[in-house]
Write a protein that holds these residues in place. Structure first.
Motif, PDB file in Angstrom:
ATOM      1  N   LEU A  25       0.433  -1.264  -0.289  1.00  0.00           N
ATOM      2  CA  LEU A  25      -0.019   0.264   0.009  1.00  0.00           C
ATOM      3  C   LEU A  25       0.654   1.405  -0.204  1.00  0.00           C
ATOM      4  O   LEU A  25       0.745   2.174  -0.614  1.00  0.00           O
ATOM      5  N   GLY A  26       1.869   1.122   0.657  1.00  0.00           N
ATOM      6  CA  GLY A  26       3.137   2.023   0.733  1.00  0.00           C
ATOM      7  C   GLY A  26       3.788   2.564  -0.288  1.00  0.00           C
ATOM      8  O   GLY A  26       4.175   3.303  -0.475  1.00  0.00           O
ATOM      9  N   VAL A  27       4.169   1.464  -1.223  1.00  0.00           N
ATOM     10  CA  VAL A  27       5.024   1.756  -2.702  1.00  0.00           C
ATOM     11  C   VAL A  27       3.922   1.549  -4.070  1.00  0.00           C
ATOM     12  O   VAL A  27       4.391   2.601  -4.353  1.00  0.00           O
ATOM     13  N   VAL A  28       3.492   0.467  -3.794  1.00  0.00           N
ATOM     14  CA  VAL A  28       2.146   0.103  -5.012  1.00  0.00           C
ATOM     15  C   VAL A  28       1.273   1.202  -5.540  1.00  0.00           C
ATOM     16  O   VAL A  28       0.747   1.228  -6.555  1.00  0.00           O
ATOM     17  N   PHE A  29       0.710   1.019  -5.124  1.00  0.00           N
ATOM     18  CA  PHE A  29      -1.207   1.515  -4.479  1.00  0.00           C
ATOM     19  C   PHE A  29      -0.525   2.856  -4.411  1.00  0.00           C
ATOM     20  O   PHE A  29      -2.261   4.400  -4.848  1.00  0.00           O
ATOM     21  N   GLY A  30       0.568   4.237  -4.433  1.00  0.00           N
ATOM     22  CA  GLY A  30       0.289   5.509  -4.521  1.00  0.00           C
ATOM     23  C   GLY A  30      -0.266   5.961  -5.317  1.00  0.00           C
ATOM     24  O   GLY A  30      -0.976   7.312  -5.520  1.00  0.00           O
ATOM     25  N   ASP A  31       0.647   5.606  -6.487  1.00  0.00           N
ATOM     26  CA  ASP A  31       0.072   6.107  -7.920  1.00  0.00           C
ATOM     27  C   ASP A  31      -1.429   5.837  -8.084  1.00  0.00           C
ATOM     28  O   ASP A  31      -2.697   7.398  -8.273  1.00  0.00           O
ATOM     29  N   ILE A  32      -1.956   5.083  -8.493  1.00  0.00           N
ATOM     30  CA  ILE A  32      -3.461   4.912  -8.546  1.00  0.00           C
ATOM     31  C   ILE A  32      -4.720   4.647  -7.669  1.00  0.00           C
ATOM     32  O   ILE A  32      -5.299   6.159  -7.909  1.00  0.00           O
ATOM     33  N   GLY A  33      -3.578   5.321  -6.522  1.00  0.00           N
ATOM     34  CA  GLY A  33      -4.643   5.720  -5.387  1.00  0.00           C
ATOM     35  C   GLY A  33      -4.898   6.798  -5.078  1.00  0.00           C
ATOM     36  O   GLY A  33      -5.657   7.395  -4.323  1.00  0.00           O
ATOM     37  N   THR A  34      -4.085   7.782  -5.702  1.00  0.00           N
ATOM     38  CA  THR A  34      -3.875   9.116  -5.679  1.00  0.00           C
ATOM     39  C   THR A  34      -5.197   9.874  -7.057  1.00  0.00           C
ATOM     40  O   THR A  34      -4.871  11.419  -7.166  1.00  0.00           O
ATOM     41  N   SER A  35      -5.130   9.200  -7.574  1.00  0.00           N
ATOM     42  CA  SER A  35      -5.809   9.584  -9.076  1.00  0.00           C
ATOM     43  C   SER A  35      -7.340  10.268  -8.851  1.00  0.00           C
ATOM     44  O   SER A  35      -7.741  10.730  -9.329  1.00  0.00           O
ATOM     45  N   PRO A  36      -7.660   9.742  -8.102  1.00  0.00           N
ATOM     46  CA  PRO A  36      -9.190  10.473  -7.972  1.00  0.00           C
ATOM     47  C   PRO A  36      -9.376  11.890  -7.142  1.00  0.00           C
ATOM     48  O   PRO A  36      -9.726  12.844  -7.685  1.00  0.00           O
ATOM     49  N   LEU A  37      -8.016  12.507  -7.117  1.00  0.00           N
ATOM     50  CA  LEU A  37      -7.583  13.518  -6.916  1.00  0.00           C
ATOM     51  C   LEU A  37      -7.969  14.586  -7.897  1.00  0.00           C
ATOM     52  O   LEU A  37      -8.426  15.968  -7.931  1.00  0.00           O
ATOM     53  N   TYR A  38      -7.151  14.019  -9.139  1.00  0.00           N
ATOM     54  CA  TYR A  38      -7.243  15.019 -10.313  1.00  0.00           C
ATOM     55  C   TYR A  38      -8.079  14.398 -11.605  1.00  0.00           C
ATOM     56  O   TYR A  38      -8.526  14.889 -12.739  1.00  0.00           O
ATOM     57  N   THR A  39      -8.551  13.050 -11.335  1.00  0.00           N
ATOM     58  CA  THR A  39      -9.062  12.558 -13.012  1.00  0.00           C
ATOM     59  C   THR A  39     -10.325  13.443 -13.404  1.00  0.00           C
ATOM     60  O   THR A  39     -11.381  13.671 -14.476  1.00  0.00           O
ATOM     61  N   ILE A  40     -11.651  13.181 -12.449  1.00  0.00           N
ATOM     62  CA  ILE A  40     -12.807  14.166 -12.647  1.00  0.00           C
ATOM     63  C   ILE A  40     -13.233  15.627 -13.260  1.00  0.00           C
ATOM     64  O   ILE A  40     -13.324  15.902 -13.984  1.00  0.00           O
ATOM     65  N   GLN A  41     -12.080  16.485 -12.020  1.00  0.00           N
ATOM     66  CA  GLN A  41     -11.749  17.332 -12.568  1.00  0.00           C
ATOM     67  C   GLN A  41     -11.366  18.046 -13.929  1.00  0.00           C
ATOM     68  O   GLN A  41     -11.080  18.326 -14.634  1.00  0.00           O
ATOM     69  N   THR A  42     -10.521  16.884 -13.863  1.00  0.00           N
ATOM     70  CA  THR A  42      -9.544  17.033 -15.866  1.00  0.00           C
ATOM     71  C   THR A  42     -10.541  16.251 -16.758  1.00  0.00           C
ATOM     72  O   THR A  42     -10.978  17.850 -17.898  1.00  0.00           O
TER      73      THR A  42
END
Length: 642
Positions: A25-42
């Motif tokens: 969780l601390g290494v592998v999923f950081g990228d895909i796990g933070t996609s909600p920050l900008y996906t719908i906004q974009t």
């Protein structure tokens, strides 16, 4: 009844698996796990060259597209299928290339070269992803201050740069240490974004209808001109999928799969649904739907949590870049770089200093150039879709030609999944002039470096082998010399690449100085895919056909966590009872060093020769690598022209 020791062993295994899952969780999923920050906004960005209006129909369509895109690309393609193709536990595009090369390529040399080139270009795109991810992720989190604390909006870029520098400085402590630190933070992150999503859904539970594929299909085929362009932003929801595969060597397939299915996937989907519900209620929320989903009192703490999570998002692709670099070096696409293994338990946990600092410089350049996450969004999508498409293609080639899956399974499966990938890729091509050119430019540059080194290395190896000649024949020739070769007192140790060819330094001593030491040890070092090799299994001795000539070959096996300390091997060689007594006081190490020079010889164009020679300066110092005492080491150079 089960033996108590068996119960303890089972508990320990479960504990270890749980620890690996938290570390993942601390290494592998950081990228895909933070996609909600900008996906719908974009997706709903009004300044987009192909804007999508936030209507009821488009909101349901976009949220449905996000859900099914994540399900098909991440869960089906990567977690259920592609991650089954590992190379001794390692994942990533380079692992696929290795598997294909190891088992042969039907169709001849052209097919082999085409597949290798495709894989190398995919790996090059992943390096571009590794540069863009930290920039866009950390920028998107820090931009939350525009909602939570507008007065400090001007500090977004400096704060982002400071966070990125700290992240890269921490890499030397190792992926395991970073994962242990970041894992609990990501558990909190996923719990919080899931709770925020539930809060949004509670206000408008009808958004749950978007889970039906009919909304995605209806939007895609009923409003194709709008939906097609929206795919260039929807794909941001699957950024980090390749990192799951590339980081598989760090934690293993099982912990990654469990963490995805039980926590990451549900939390992300709940948050996307919550953002959709928010925009249904208030269309003006498209300006920052992620942070507006958070209660007012929690927005500033959320900015700090998001900043921490995006630092972790960057970790996913950084550690993936380390893995891809190591595999590229093993395959001959990069020189031997200094690689530090940071775990005694997991072979894939490594740190590559040169790559770390090069990535940091590239990420900072992107932050100061683009300055906002929105400006980087389209560049991000191109890197992601290109890498995913190539990975899917190589995987199904492996399934068909090496796993011997029948066509009636391969054709429909590959056709559907590649169709989805190509749809996203073509949508991102429409953003070429708006930033999508960047990852392609980065990939072309890296692809050129990798293929140039691979070609140059082939030429140098061929010419070096001509200089070296076979070792057995050389030893036979020594015995046939008349008058016999003069032997001088002392012991000479010649580190060598293997047992097939003669060390250049040894050949130079004989041919130019007309002497050879009384005792000669030719030593080859091999690294095994295990943490440690015990001393009693360290050496393999070969007298090269003569038991009384004082010339011996030894192969030293090291684990990946062992230090290849050549002087420390001397007592082991002495105890092995070889024919040559090794006197530490009268022992000299002879290194064969290749001096590369550009020539007019055919094989590469002039500019590629310059690039190859420049890349060769990155090679790790052999004296330092083997821990040779410089006072007792003689470096004998040999000129090779390329």
């Amino acid at each position: 009844m089960p033996h108590p020791d068996a119960k303890i062993g089972a508990v320990n295994r479960r504990t270890a698996q749980a620890a690996l899952a938290v570390g993942a969780l601390g290494v592998v999923f950081g990228d895909i796990g933070t996609s909600p920050l900008y996906t719908i906004q974009t997706v709903f960005n009004p300044s987009d060259p192909h804007p999508v209006e936030a209507t009821r129909e488009t909101i349901f369509g976009v949220v449905s597209l996000i859900f099914w895109s994540v399900t098909i690309i991440v869960t089906v393609t990567y977690v259920l299928l592609v991650m089954r193709a590992d190379n001794d536990g390692e994942g990533g595009i380079m692992a696929l290339i290795t598997l294909i090369r190891r088992r042969g390529v039907p169709g001849g040399r052209r097919t082999k070269l085409a597949l290798a080139a495709l894989g190398v270009f995919g790996a090059s795109l992943f390096f571009g992803d590794s540069m863009i991810t930290p920039a866009i992720s950390v920028l998107s989190a820090v931009e939350g201050v525009k909602v939570a604390a507008p007065s400090v909006s001007d500090l977004v870029v400096p704060i982002t740069a400071a966070i990125i520098v700290c992240l890269f400085l921490a890499q030397r402590f190792g992926t395991g240490a970073v994962g242990a630190l970041f894992g609990p933070v990501m558990v909190v992150w996923f719990a919080v974004i899931a709770a925020c999503g539930v809060r949004g859904i509670w206000g408008h539970p009808e958004i749950l209808k978007a889970l039906s594929p009919t909304y995605a299909l209806g939007f895609l085929f009923g409003h194709f001109s709008t939906a097609f362009f929206s795919l260039a932003a929807v794909v941001l929801a699957v950024t980090g999928a390749e990192a799951l595969y590339a980081d598989m060597g760090h934690f293993g397939r099982s912990p990654i799969t469990r963490a995805w299915l039980l926590l990451v996937f549900p939390a992300c989907i709940l948050n996307y649904l919550g953002q959709g519900a928010l925009i249904l209620e208030n269309p003006s929320g498209i300006s920052s739907p992620f942070f507006l989903l958070v209660p007012g009192w929690g927005r500033l703490p959320m900015v700090f949590l998001a900043a921490a999570a995006t630092v972790i998002a960057s970790q996913a692709v950084i550690s993936g870049a380390f893995s891809v670099t190591q595999q590229a070096a093993r395959l001959g696409y990069l020189p031997r770089l200094r690689i530090a293994h940071t775990s005694a338990k997991t072979v894939g946990q490594i740190y590559v200093p040169w790559i770390n600092w090069a990535l940091m410089a590239a990420v900072l350049a992107l932050v100061f150039t683009f300055k906002t996450s929105t400006a980087l969004a389209y560049a991000f999508g191109m890197a992601v879709t290109g890498t995913i498409t190539i990975t899917t293609l190589l995987f199904f080639y492996l399934v068909r030609h090496h796993w011997r899956a029948p066509l009636w399974i391969v054709v429909p499966g590959a056709g559907f999944l590649l169709g989805v990938d190509l749809l996203f890729f073509s949508a991102n091509l429409t953003k070429f002039t708006h930033g999508a050119w960047l990852p392609l430019l980065i990939a072309i540059a890296i692809f050129t470096v990798l293929t140039t080194w691979q070609r140059g290395r082939e030429l140098v190896t061929h010419r070096r082998e001509l200089h070296e000649g076979p070792l057995r024949a050389f030893v036979d020739a020594l015995h046939a010399m008349d008058p016999p070769l003069r032997r001088v007192p002392g012991t000479a140790v010649f580190p060598n690449r293997g047992k097939a060819t003669t060390p250049l330094a040894m050949r130079a001593n004989v041919e130019h100085n007309h002497i050879l030491h009384e005792h000669v040890l030719i030593l080859s070092v091999e690294t095994r895919p295990r943490p440690h090799v015990p001393d009693d299994k360290r050496l393999t001795i070969d007298d090269l056909g003569y038991r009384d000539d004082g010339i011996t070959h030894a192969t030293a096996s090291f684990g990946y966590m062992d230090t290849p300390d050549v002087p420390a091997l001397i007592p082991l060689v002495r105890r092995a009872g070889i024919e040559s007594p090794l006197d530490d006081e009268d022992l000299t190490y002879f290194l064969s060093k290749i001096e590369l020079h550009r020539s007019d010889a055919p094989g590469m164009t002039r500019w590629r020769k310059h690039l190859f020679l420049a890349t060769s300066h990155l090679t790790a110092d052999a004296t330092e690598y083997f821990h040779l005492p410089r006072a007792k080491t003689v470096i004998m150079g040999s000129r090779v022209e390329v």
